[in-house]
Design a protein around this motif. Structure first.
Motif, PDB file in Angstrom:
ATOM      1  N   PRO A 209       0.812  -1.212   0.000  1.00 51.15           N
ATOM      2  CA  PRO A 209       0.000   0.000   0.000  1.00 51.15           C
ATOM      3  C   PRO A 209       0.845   1.262   0.000  1.00 51.15           C
ATOM      4  CG  PRO A 209      -0.010  -0.996   2.164  1.00 51.15           C
ATOM      5  CD  PRO A 209       0.705  -1.960   1.275  1.00 51.15           C
ATOM      6  N   SER A 210       0.299   2.320  -0.559  1.00 49.52           N
ATOM      7  CA  SER A 210       0.962   3.626  -0.575  1.00 49.52           C
ATOM      8  C   SER A 210       0.881   4.235   0.833  1.00 49.52           C
ATOM      9  CB  SER A 210       0.278   4.534  -1.589  1.00 49.52           C
ATOM     10  OG  SER A 210       0.332   3.951  -2.874  1.00 49.52           O
ATOM     11  N   LYS A 211       1.948   4.930   1.236  1.00 50.46           N
ATOM     12  CA  LYS A 211       2.013   5.472   2.603  1.00 50.46           C
ATOM     13  C   LYS A 211       2.594   6.883   2.610  1.00 50.46           C
ATOM     14  CE  LYS A 211       2.836   0.851   4.577  1.00 50.46           C
ATOM     15  NZ  LYS A 211       3.745   0.016   5.363  1.00 50.46           N
ATOM     16  N   GLY A 212       2.206   7.650   3.649  1.00 51.29           N
ATOM     17  CA  GLY A 212       2.801   8.951   3.910  1.00 51.29           C
ATOM     18  C   GLY A 212       2.168  10.107   3.169  1.00 51.29           C
ATOM     19  N   LEU A 213       2.817  11.250   3.284  1.00 57.75           N
ATOM     20  CA  LEU A 213       2.282  12.496   2.726  1.00 57.75           C
ATOM     21  C   LEU A 213       2.076  12.425   1.218  1.00 57.75           C
ATOM     22  CD1 LEU A 213       4.355  15.191   4.713  1.00 57.75           C
ATOM     23  CD2 LEU A 213       1.908  14.690   4.946  1.00 57.75           C
ATOM     24  N   LEU A 214       3.007  11.848   0.498  1.00 62.20           N
ATOM     25  CA  LEU A 214       2.901  11.776  -0.954  1.00 62.20           C
ATOM     26  C   LEU A 214       2.607  10.352  -1.426  1.00 62.20           C
ATOM     27  CD1 LEU A 214       5.690  14.272  -2.061  1.00 62.20           C
ATOM     28  CD2 LEU A 214       3.231  14.477  -2.461  1.00 62.20           C
ATOM     29  N   GLN A 215       2.095   9.517  -0.535  1.00 63.40           N
ATOM     30  CA  GLN A 215       1.624   8.170  -0.854  1.00 63.40           C
ATOM     31  C   GLN A 215       2.641   7.399  -1.733  1.00 63.40           C
ATOM     32  OE1 GLN A 215      -1.754   6.677   0.193  1.00 63.40           O
ATOM     33  NE2 GLN A 215      -0.743   8.044   1.687  1.00 63.40           N
ATOM     34  N   VAL A 216       3.737   7.083  -1.115  1.00 64.87           N
ATOM     35  CA  VAL A 216       4.819   6.369  -1.785  1.00 64.87           C
ATOM     36  C   VAL A 216       4.777   4.907  -1.342  1.00 64.87           C
ATOM     37  CG1 VAL A 216       7.310   6.277  -2.196  1.00 64.87           C
ATOM     38  CG2 VAL A 216       6.205   8.479  -1.742  1.00 64.87           C
ATOM     39  N   ILE A 217       4.887   3.953  -2.290  1.00 63.36           N
ATOM     40  CA  ILE A 217       4.929   2.543  -1.908  1.00 63.36           C
ATOM     41  C   ILE A 217       6.328   2.211  -1.387  1.00 63.36           C
ATOM     42  CG2 ILE A 217       3.102   1.898  -3.547  1.00 63.36           C
ATOM     43  CD1 ILE A 217       5.284   0.883  -5.442  1.00 63.36           C
ATOM     44  N   PRO A 218       6.460   1.241  -0.501  1.00 61.84           N
ATOM     45  CA  PRO A 218       7.758   0.925   0.112  1.00 61.84           C
ATOM     46  C   PRO A 218       8.887   0.685  -0.881  1.00 61.84           C
ATOM     47  CG  PRO A 218       6.023  -0.132   1.328  1.00 61.84           C
ATOM     48  CD  PRO A 218       5.371   0.488   0.119  1.00 61.84           C
ATOM     49  N   PRO A 219       8.723  -0.084  -1.980  1.00 59.16           N
ATOM     50  CA  PRO A 219       9.847  -0.284  -2.907  1.00 59.16           C
ATOM     51  C   PRO A 219      10.349   1.016  -3.534  1.00 59.16           C
ATOM     52  CG  PRO A 219       8.168  -1.938  -3.282  1.00 59.16           C
ATOM     53  CD  PRO A 219       7.567  -0.921  -2.374  1.00 59.16           C
ATOM     54  N   THR A 220       9.397   1.889  -3.888  1.00 60.88           N
ATOM     55  CA  THR A 220       9.804   3.184  -4.472  1.00 60.88           C
ATOM     56  C   THR A 220      10.553   4.029  -3.447  1.00 60.88           C
ATOM     57  OG1 THR A 220       7.873   3.140  -5.949  1.00 60.88           O
ATOM     58  CG2 THR A 220       8.935   5.282  -5.580  1.00 60.88           C
ATOM     59  N   PHE A 221      10.035   4.069  -2.215  1.00 57.83           N
ATOM     60  CA  PHE A 221      10.700   4.837  -1.135  1.00 57.83           C
ATOM     61  C   PHE A 221      12.127   4.324  -0.933  1.00 57.83           C
ATOM     62  CE2 PHE A 221      11.887   5.231   3.348  1.00 57.83           C
ATOM     63  CZ  PHE A 221      11.812   6.610   3.516  1.00 57.83           C
TER      64      PHE A 221
ATOM     65  N   GLY B  79      20.747  11.094   4.263  1.00 58.32           N
ATOM     66  CA  GLY B  79      20.594  12.166   5.245  1.00 58.32           C
ATOM     67  C   GLY B  79      19.203  12.268   5.798  1.00 58.32           C
ATOM     68  N   THR B  80      18.295  11.500   5.233  1.00 61.00           N
ATOM     69  CA  THR B  80      16.919  11.491   5.737  1.00 61.00           C
ATOM     70  C   THR B  80      16.628  10.130   6.380  1.00 61.00           C
ATOM     71  OG1 THR B  80      16.022  10.690   3.621  1.00 61.00           O
ATOM     72  CG2 THR B  80      16.168  13.084   3.930  1.00 61.00           C
ATOM     73  N   SER B  81      15.531  10.097   7.107  1.00 61.39           N
ATOM     74  CA  SER B  81      15.153   8.872   7.826  1.00 61.39           C
ATOM     75  C   SER B  81      14.761   7.748   6.857  1.00 61.39           C
ATOM     76  CB  SER B  81      13.985   9.177   8.757  1.00 61.39           C
ATOM     77  OG  SER B  81      13.511   7.982   9.352  1.00 61.39           O
ATOM     78  N   TRP B  82      14.928   6.519   7.333  1.00 64.60           N
ATOM     79  CA  TRP B  82      14.484   5.351   6.550  1.00 64.60           C
ATOM     80  C   TRP B  82      13.047   4.974   6.892  1.00 64.60           C
ATOM     81  CZ3 TRP B  82      16.561   3.094   2.394  1.00 64.60           C
ATOM     82  CH2 TRP B  82      17.912   3.378   2.095  1.00 64.60           C
ATOM     83  N   ASP B  83      12.445   5.772   7.734  1.00 67.09           N
ATOM     84  CA  ASP B  83      11.037   5.544   8.103  1.00 67.09           C
ATOM     85  C   ASP B  83      10.155   6.161   7.008  1.00 67.09           C
ATOM     86  OD1 ASP B  83       8.541   5.265   9.189  1.00 67.09           O
ATOM     87  OD2 ASP B  83       8.944   6.542  10.961  1.00 67.09           O
ATOM     88  N   ILE B  84       9.374   5.340   6.331  1.00 64.38           N
ATOM     89  CA  ILE B  84       8.540   5.825   5.225  1.00 64.38           C
ATOM     90  C   ILE B  84       7.497   6.826   5.677  1.00 64.38           C
ATOM     91  CG2 ILE B  84       6.805   3.987   5.367  1.00 64.38           C
ATOM     92  CD1 ILE B  84       6.802   3.926   2.256  1.00 64.38           C
ATOM     93  N   TYR B  85       7.121   6.772   6.964  1.00 61.54           N
ATOM     94  CA  TYR B  85       6.144   7.722   7.491  1.00 61.54           C
ATOM     95  C   TYR B  85       6.773   9.053   7.944  1.00 61.54           C
ATOM     96  CZ  TYR B  85       2.660   3.997   7.556  1.00 61.54           C
ATOM     97  OH  TYR B  85       1.764   3.000   7.181  1.00 61.54           O
ATOM     98  N   ASP B  86       8.096   9.106   7.935  1.00 60.67           N
ATOM     99  CA  ASP B  86       8.752  10.371   8.298  1.00 60.67           C
ATOM    100  C   ASP B  86       8.437  11.412   7.221  1.00 60.67           C
ATOM    101  OD1 ASP B  86      11.075  11.792   9.948  1.00 60.67           O
ATOM    102  OD2 ASP B  86      11.472  12.157   7.808  1.00 60.67           O
ATOM    103  N   PRO B  87       7.881  12.575   7.601  1.00 61.30           N
ATOM    104  CA  PRO B  87       7.420  13.554   6.590  1.00 61.30           C
ATOM    105  C   PRO B  87       8.501  13.991   5.619  1.00 61.30           C
ATOM    106  CG  PRO B  87       6.563  14.133   8.749  1.00 61.30           C
ATOM    107  CD  PRO B  87       7.565  13.044   8.971  1.00 61.30           C
ATOM    108  N   VAL B  88       9.661  14.390   6.135  1.00 64.07           N
ATOM    109  CA  VAL B  88      10.740  14.899   5.287  1.00 64.07           C
ATOM    110  C   VAL B  88      11.282  13.781   4.397  1.00 64.07           C
ATOM    111  CG1 VAL B  88      13.040  15.944   5.271  1.00 64.07           C
ATOM    112  CG2 VAL B  88      11.347  16.701   6.949  1.00 64.07           C
ATOM    113  N   ALA B  89      11.495  12.606   4.944  1.00 63.84           N
ATOM    114  CA  ALA B  89      12.005  11.478   4.152  1.00 63.84           C
ATOM    115  C   ALA B  89      11.020  11.095   3.055  1.00 63.84           C
ATOM    116  CB  ALA B  89      12.279  10.291   5.065  1.00 63.84           C
ATOM    117  N   ASN B  90       9.720  11.100   3.391  1.00 62.80           N
ATOM    118  CA  ASN B  90       8.693  10.729   2.421  1.00 62.80           C
ATOM    119  C   ASN B  90       8.640  11.731   1.273  1.00 62.80           C
ATOM    120  OD1 ASN B  90       5.700  10.803   1.402  1.00 62.80           O
ATOM    121  ND2 ASN B  90       5.928   8.808   2.413  1.00 62.80           N
TER     122      ASN B  90
END
Length: 242
Positions: free
Chosen positions: A190-202, A209-220
């Motif tokens: 499923p797509s996740k986060g502010l810009l709805q990115v799927i895990p493989p794409t993320f 320099g950004t978090s590996w957490d897909i739900y992290d706003p800046v990383a997403n």
């Protein structure tokens, strides 16, 4: 009588006469000296008594006094020389002490100056570091701005308005948003986060320099913009699901 005997008698006779004559001359000379020494008008009296030599007073005390005076003068001169030497030594010691104190004060002032300069440099570095560590508000505006700064460092294109427009369409600004009904969800990604990115794409387009957490706003946001830049040229060019 032989001639040589006569001659010796004659010689002895002449010698006796000569002695008498010489004695008479000496007597007359002494009388003349005595006479000339008598004042005028005084009675003259000749005498054959020899003049007695005047008594000379002699004392060892005078020599002792002279020796003592010389000794005292020498002792005084020696003492004065010692005093002068001691004064010179004291002056030299005082000058050395003053010089040492001045050098110590100079070193202390130099150390204080260096410490002050070091503290000033440290303060400047701290200020620069503080300015470099830019703070962002923990909201949608702050997340977008922080993402734009990261994107700028990595040469990823995108604008504030283009990112915000897509966030509102995809998640309404909810960093924990998740799509459980589209094809991606059916496929288990499923797509996740502010810009709805799927895990493989993320994972593939994750920016260092950004978090590996897909739900992290800046990383997403940053990963999604990196993917959009590669596929569409920029997130600004995205107007629908991507």
């Amino acid at each position: 009588m032989p001639k040589n005997i006569f001659s010796r008698v004659q010689s002895r006779s002449l010698t006796r006469h000569h002695k008498i004559a010489m004695a008479g001359v000496a007597t007359l000379g002494a009388a003349a000296i005595g006479f000339s020494a008598v004042p005028s008008g005084a009675s003259t009296k000749t005498t054959t008594e020899a003049a007695q030599p005047a008594a000379v007073a002699y004392s060892t005390q005078q020599i002792k006094d002279v020796k003592a005076s010389v000794t005292d003068q020498m002792a005084g001169a020696s003492l004065k020389a010692e005093q002068i030497a001691a004064q010179k030594k004291a002056d030299a010691a005082a000058a050395a002490k003053k010089k040492a104190a001045a050098e110590a004060a100079k070193k202390k002032a130099e150390a204080a100056r260096e410490a002050k300069e070091a503290a000033s440099r440290a303060a400047k570095r701290a200020e620069a570091k503080k300015a470099a560590v830019k703070s962002y508000p923990n909201n949608l505006d702050g997340w977008i701005r922080e993402s734009l700064d990261v994107m700028k460092k990595h040469g990823i294109p995108g604008s504030y308005d283009g990112i915000k427009r897509n966030i509102i369409r995809e998640s309404s600004g909810n960093p924990k948003a998740i799509n459980n009904w589209d094809i991606n969800a059916i496929n288990g990604i499923p797509s996740k986060g502010l810009l709805q990115v799927i895990p493989p794409t993320f994972k593939h387009w994750h920016v260092p320099g950004t978090s590996w957490d897909i739900y992290d706003p800046v990383a997403n946001i940053t990963a999604a913009c990196n993917y959009a830049a590669d596929k569409y040229g920029s997130m600004d060019n995205v107007d629908s699901a991507y």
